[in-house]
Design a protein around this motif. Structure first.
Motif, PDB file in Angstrom:
ATOM      1  N   SER A 145       5.778   0.930   5.018  1.00 26.07           N
ATOM      2  CA  SER A 145       5.823  -0.431   4.489  1.00 26.07           C
ATOM      3  C   SER A 145       7.214  -0.865   4.036  1.00 26.07           C
ATOM      4  O   SER A 145       7.426  -2.027   3.758  1.00 26.07           O
TER       5      SER A 145
ATOM      6  N   THR B 173       4.050  -7.292  -2.166  1.00 21.95           N
ATOM      7  CA  THR B 173       3.228  -8.188  -1.362  1.00 21.95           C
ATOM      8  C   THR B 173       2.301  -7.419  -0.436  1.00 21.95           C
ATOM      9  O   THR B 173       1.455  -8.014   0.213  1.00 21.95           O
ATOM     10  N   GLY B 174       2.466  -6.110  -0.358  1.00 17.22           N
ATOM     11  CA  GLY B 174       1.606  -5.271   0.467  1.00 17.22           C
ATOM     12  C   GLY B 174       1.910  -3.809   0.228  1.00 17.22           C
ATOM     13  O   GLY B 174       2.959  -3.458  -0.320  1.00 17.22           O
ATOM     14  N   GLU B 175       0.960  -2.964   0.607  1.00 16.58           N
ATOM     15  CA  GLU B 175       1.129  -1.514   0.497  1.00 16.58           C
ATOM     16  C   GLU B 175       0.609  -0.879   1.770  1.00 16.58           C
ATOM     17  O   GLU B 175      -0.284  -1.420   2.423  1.00 16.58           O
ATOM     18  N   CYS B 176       1.137   0.292   2.090  1.00 14.52           N
ATOM     19  CA  CYS B 176       0.626   0.998   3.255  1.00 14.52           C
ATOM     20  C   CYS B 176      -0.736   1.609   2.899  1.00 14.52           C
ATOM     21  O   CYS B 176      -1.101   1.690   1.727  1.00 14.52           O
TER      22      CYS B 176
ATOM     23  N   THR C 109       5.758  -3.266   0.270  1.00 16.77           N
ATOM     24  CA  THR C 109       6.636  -4.308   0.771  1.00 16.77           C
ATOM     25  C   THR C 109       6.812  -5.374  -0.285  1.00 16.77           C
ATOM     26  O   THR C 109       5.978  -5.516  -1.201  1.00 16.77           O
TER      27      THR C 109
END
Length: 111
Positions: free
Chosen positions: A36, A96-99, A106
């Protein structure tokens, strides 16, 4: 908004610092890695760098490099045990996001 530490994270960091009398605090930051984009880093700090922001929490100094601060400002650091595993857990309002595995995150670099 500064970095926040939960009581469990404070306790764990106090234990780490007690084992290394030369350490002046905990360095919290990020590195580019993972699927990410960024991963968190937590290390013992031996000195305050010129571009560090320093946050004090109940006797724990948290140092954050100026380049990492926009990515992690406002993050709450917790420490959790689940079965045989124990790890710091990060609640980052900038992510705003994760793996899927939770190892990297991210951020919106355009904001």
């Amino acid at each position: 908004m500064p970095i926040q530490l939960t009581p469990a994270a404070l306790e764990r960091m106090h234990r780490f610092l007690a084992k290394d009398p030369a350490a002046i605090g905990v360095r919290f930051g990020i590195k580019r890695t993972g699927c990410s984009g960024y991963a968190y880093t937590v290390d013992l700090a031996q000195a305050v760098a010129e571009n560090d922001s320093v946050f004090d929490h109940d006797g724990i100094r948290v140092l954050v490099d100026a380049k990492a601060l926009p990515f992690v400002e406002g993050t709450e650091i917790d420490f959790q045990r689940q079965g045989l595993n124990a790890a710091f857990v990060f609640r980052n309002p900038n992510a705003t996001g994760e793996c899927g595995c939770g190892e990297s995150f991210t951020v919106d670099t355009k904001a």
